[in-house]
Design an enzyme around this catalytic site. Structure first.
Site, PDB file in Angstrom:
ATOM      1  N   GLU A  29     -51.782   6.206 146.426  1.00  0.00           N
ATOM      2  CA  GLU A  29     -51.116   4.947 146.754  1.00  0.00           C
ATOM      3  C   GLU A  29     -50.060   5.165 147.833  1.00  0.00           C
ATOM      4  OE1 GLU A  29     -51.582   6.124 143.667  1.00  0.00           O
ATOM      5  OE2 GLU A  29     -53.181   4.747 143.050  1.00  0.00           O
ATOM      6  N   HIS A  82     -52.196  -1.465 132.536  1.00  0.00           N
ATOM      7  CA  HIS A  82     -53.085  -2.423 133.199  1.00  0.00           C
ATOM      8  C   HIS A  82     -52.608  -3.846 132.928  1.00  0.00           C
ATOM      9  CE1 HIS A  82     -55.607   1.197 132.814  1.00  0.00           C
ATOM     10  NE2 HIS A  82     -56.185   0.795 133.909  1.00  0.00           N
TER      11      HIS A  82
END
Lengths: 472, 412
Positions: free
Chosen positions: B143, B214
């Protein structure tokens, strides 16, 4: 086994560097008054050595002692190093895909019973995977991740560690848990997030953890476990220095080749190397990071070549070869404890036969035939079975009996765990801090009042203690 | 809460086809069936619930169910209003916006983890095939690498649209966003360069079973950073227009897409290219007694709650979608609260130091609005905890909690 000692970092000179002193001097120094101001403090030994080495350059030396590359020879040839000029690092194998021993120096170091136990561990993971994948499809659990094709990497590596060694997993290492003694009920309690789950129903399925088994609880983010493993290994090393009666221990940590693209991977290897940490980095190179094939993940020679770059002893191994993986890990553990401790990197080559998870359909990005080919060509469970059969310690009947009994046990544990109550609702507020903060206490009361006021709007019946758990 | 089908959006996003069915047939008979008493899914709707019912996305007034409703949006440019619409869910609307951006501007790049095959939520499907692997591509799993790379490309004149697979995984890129993207223009001063071409997309929010990693809604971490525009769309039509606006914007934009809406929210979306205004809130429903301020998925719950409150209490509630969470449209909110005198802010993310705190503080700080306040500004948000698997139904704002708080601010 010919170990790949391509690069060997200097032995750890922890004491000489002045970074740490034996416990006796440590406690002595903490009891004295303030340390002298910075300019009066003794210079760290390392810096002194560096200065000395650059000053000791001889006029006609073929090597210049650059502080950053101490043995680099001068060359009059202007040549860039091309990765393609190097042969790929070899992949160690003890037993081939037909179960035939190919390393003449290989000798199994386990009794027949021990081999069968580990084989059954691999079978258990594989059978549990089929049941749980199906259970997810039926909506019985929300999520699952299977290990198909990678059972040997987890079971064999774990089998070569000591029980007191500390483990940080990624998330596809059910075999590590199984080998260490995680019971089927332990798996199922976590998967169903019931009140017996030590994770208190907070984590997604497959995020197992066990303090008794020295395995830290799994965290979804990739590679975050790797620098932690280096730090944990350093802690073990320091603790043993301070108390030599503690047995020598290593940390083992697992990750995929995709996770090795994260910055944390690089930070981990470099820190582990510079602080000489007794940590074994175990890469499961299974060819895919969800949909992304290795070609789009990296261009170097796998993950192993990076270990060499960080000055870490490294080996690549056939991840479908139970014996090779075990042997490599056994040696890696010995090496990690040598010279005061050092990191070792193992790259286990496998193939992710399964989908990434139950949320994935891998046939959207890879050919079905590729998977079928792999399954036919090689399989870690089948390979060990062939070896066992050739040795005469396993046969068709035992195989059938083992599969049936494991399946029965899995389904039994499944049914029991599914019927258990969920943890108390209160658990959602606990463990954010060691103690509930006044704000959290107030929020808990707020929720309690709300559930009381709107009883029809919430189903608290699955939770142990109902809404009353918020009163305590 | 939400319909069973939408709850499964996350897993359905990649629901296996042939292979899983085969496995299912092979093994299903062997798993013992469970008596109905023991059967429970992750977020259930109690049988006698009147408030916490599944969101019915097929009837909610927050979605344009007809072409007429979609094209009547006054924010659309005239040529789009005279055009056609297509029924799309939110991931298809994102895909449509990306496709338009790639077609209309050569400098647009789309990349991230698993983006080439369409992304784990299918937002980038067919884009690599249509626009080529040089402009739409997979990145390694990093990322910080993805966003640093995107900032560099933006600084050199491109318009990168970078995808972070889940908002929960953006943190390694925090340095690049906070210290680089946000400060690029400021430190370059009169040299005049910026990372303004950057757009970051990331799925966020609860789906019923996402647990710690999540489910997060980290928007408040970004709204603390001057220099970033932080956006969360509520619907397909909004997602398309706000994403195109973000891509065209010369400020770095962070778009958080509520992943539960990817498949659940379906509406008529104008087929033409259009941008919706950034940093402009939208009054979704006018009212005179309470102002409810929210953004993203909770708007659907707010709508259900206020409908019930209006029915039960005979009041009139105003609903505002912030859309851009920072820099946010203070004037629209102040104007509303000066009218109603009461305000409730609703978001999924933790209540502590969240967007609700900023909105409430700004309201009481504005002298004219403060004088009109009849009750303290209330917040309905996630508790000050992480996002635990089994307790999502108790943690995220639901219709009952919003309804209860509307009542409370009215009864103050």
């Amino acid at each position: 086994m010919k170990s790949l000692r391509l690069s060997r970092p200097p032995p750890a000179a922890l004491f000489r560097r002045g970074a740490l002193r034996p416990a006796s001097t440590l406690s002595a120094s903490t009891s004295t008054a303030r340390p002298p101001p910075p300019h009066q403090r003794p210079r760290p030994a390392l810096q002194q050595r560096r200065h000395a080495s650059s000053l000791s350059q001889r006029p006609d030396a073929k090597y210049l002692m650059f502080p950053g590359a101490v043995k680099s020879q001068f060359s009059h040839e202007l040549r860039f190093v091309q990765p393609s000029a190097h042969e790929a690092l070899p992949t160690y194998r003890a037993v081939d895909q037909h179960g035939v021993v190919v390393d003449p120096s290989f000798a199994p170091d386990l009794s027949d019973e021990e081999v069968v136990k580990l084989y059954r561990d691999m079978l258990t993971v594989s059978i549990m995977d089929v049941v749980m994948f199906d259970a997810q499809r039926q909506g019985r659990v929300s999520f699952y991740m299977v290990s198909a094709g990678e059972e040997a990497v987890s079971v064999a590596t774990a089998s070569a560690l000591a029980p007191e060694d500390v483990i940080f997993c990624q998330y596809r290492e059910q075999g590590v848990f199984k080998q260490r003694g995680f019971e089927l009920s332990d798996f199922m309690n976590q998967l169903f997030a019931n009140h017996k789950d030590p994770g208190k129903g907070r984590n997604m399925p497959v995020h197992y953890g066990s303090r008794e088994l020295n395995i830290h609880t799994i965290s979804s983010p990739l590679a975050t476990q790797l620098p932690q493993a280096a730090g944990a290994a350093y802690a073990l090393k320091v603790q043993r220095m301070q108390d030599p009666s503690v047995p020598p221990r290593v940390v083992a940590t697992y990750f995929g080749e995709g996770a090795a693209s994260e910055g944390d991977f690089h930070a981990a290897l470099n820190m582990a190397a510079t602080r000489s940490c007794p940590v074994i980095f175990i890469c499961r190179n299974n060819g895919y990071a969800i949909s992304t094939p290795t070609l789009e993940q990296y261009r170097g020679d796998g993950i192993a070549s990076r270990g060499v770059g960080y000055g870490i002893d490294t080996i690549r191994v056939d991840g479908n070869d139970f014996w090779a993986v075990r042997e490599v890990t056994r040696r890696a553990r010995e090496m990690a404890l040598q010279d005061g401790g050092k990191p070792v990197l193992i790259e286990a080559m496998t193939y992710r036969v399964s989908h990434h998870s139950t949320s994935d359909d891998s046939f959207a990005y890879r050919a079905r035939v590729e998977v079928e080919d792999w399954k036919r060509r090689d399989n870690p469970i089948a390979r060990l079975r062939k070896w066992m059969e050739a040795k005469g310690i396993w046969d068709e009947n035992q195989e059938r009996e083992a599969r049936e009994s494991i399946r029965r046990d899995v389904l039994k544990a499944f049914s029991e765990a599914e019927r258990e109550k969920k943890p108390p609702i209160r658990a959602m507020f606990e463990d954010v801090y060691e103690e509930l903060t006044p704000e959290l206490q107030e929020q808990m009361k707020q929720l309690r009042r709300h559930l009381e006021k709107y009883p029809e709007e919430y189903d608290v019946s699955p939770f142990e203690g109902g809404k009353e758990s918020l009163d305590k | 809460m939400t319909s069973p089908s939408s709850l499964r959006a996350f897993s359905k996003a990649l629901a296996p086809r042939g292979a899983s069915r085969r496995l299912l047939r092979a093994a299903s008979s062997s798993i013992p069936a469970l008596s109905p008493a023991h059967r429970r899914s992750y977020s259930t709707h109690p049988p006698n619930a009147k408030l916490n019912l599944p969101t019915d996305y097929s009837t909610t007034p927050l979605l344009a169910h007809s072409p007429h409703a979609a094209l009547g949006n006054p924010e659309l440019p005239p040529e789009v209003r005279n055009g056609t619409t297509k029924r799309m869910n939110l991931f298809q609307a994102v895909n449509d916006a990306l496709s338009i951006a790639l077609a209309e501007d050569e400098s647009v790049l789309v990349f991230g983890e698993d983006v080439a095959f369409g992304g784990v939520f299918r937002c980038t499907g067919k884009l690599a095939e249509t626009y080529g692997g040089d402009r739409v591509f997979n990145t390694p799993l990093t990322e910080q690498g993805i966003l640093g790379f995107a900032i560099g490309a933006a600084a050199q004149g491109m318009r990168p649209v970078a995808e972070i697979q889940f908002a929960d995984y953006v943190y390694p890129a925090f340095d690049q966003l906070v210290n680089e993207a946000a400060k690029f223009r400021y430190r370059d001063g009169a040299c005049g360069r910026s990372a303004g071409g950057l757009t970051v997309r990331m799925p966020c929010g609860g789906v019923g079973h996402g647990a710690l990693y999540h489910s997060q809604s980290p928007e408040a971490l970004f709204t603390h950073i001057p220099g970033l525009r932080v956006i969360m769309p509520r619907s397909p039509l909004q997602a398309k227009g706000l994403l195109l606006a973000a891509i065209r914007s010369n400020d770095p934009c962070v778009i958080l897409e509520p992943k539960i809406l990817y498949r659940a929210a379906v509406e008529q979306v104008p087929t033409g290219a259009y941008a919706l205004p950034l940093s402009k809130a939208e009054v979704l429903k006018e009212g005179s007694d309470v102002t409810v301020v929210s953004y993203g998925q909770p708007l659907y719950k707010c709508e259900a709650a206020l409908r019930q409150a209006e029915k039960d209490l005979g009041v009139s509630v105003e609903l505002i979608d912030l859309r851009t969470i920072y820099p946010w449209d203070r004037e629209t909110v102040f104007r509303s609260v000066r009218k109603t005198g009461r305000c409730l802010v609703v978001h999924e993310a933790m209540v502590n130091a969240g967007v609700g705190a900023e909105v409430a503080a700004a309201i009481q700080e504005d002298p004219e609005t403060f004088l009109r306040l009849e009750a303290p500004v209330a917040r309905v948000a996630g508790f000050s905890i992480h996002t635990p698997l089994m307790y999502e139904a108790f943690n995220l704002p639901d219709v009952a909690r919003i309804y209860d708080n509307i009542k409370k601010v009215l009864e103050y």
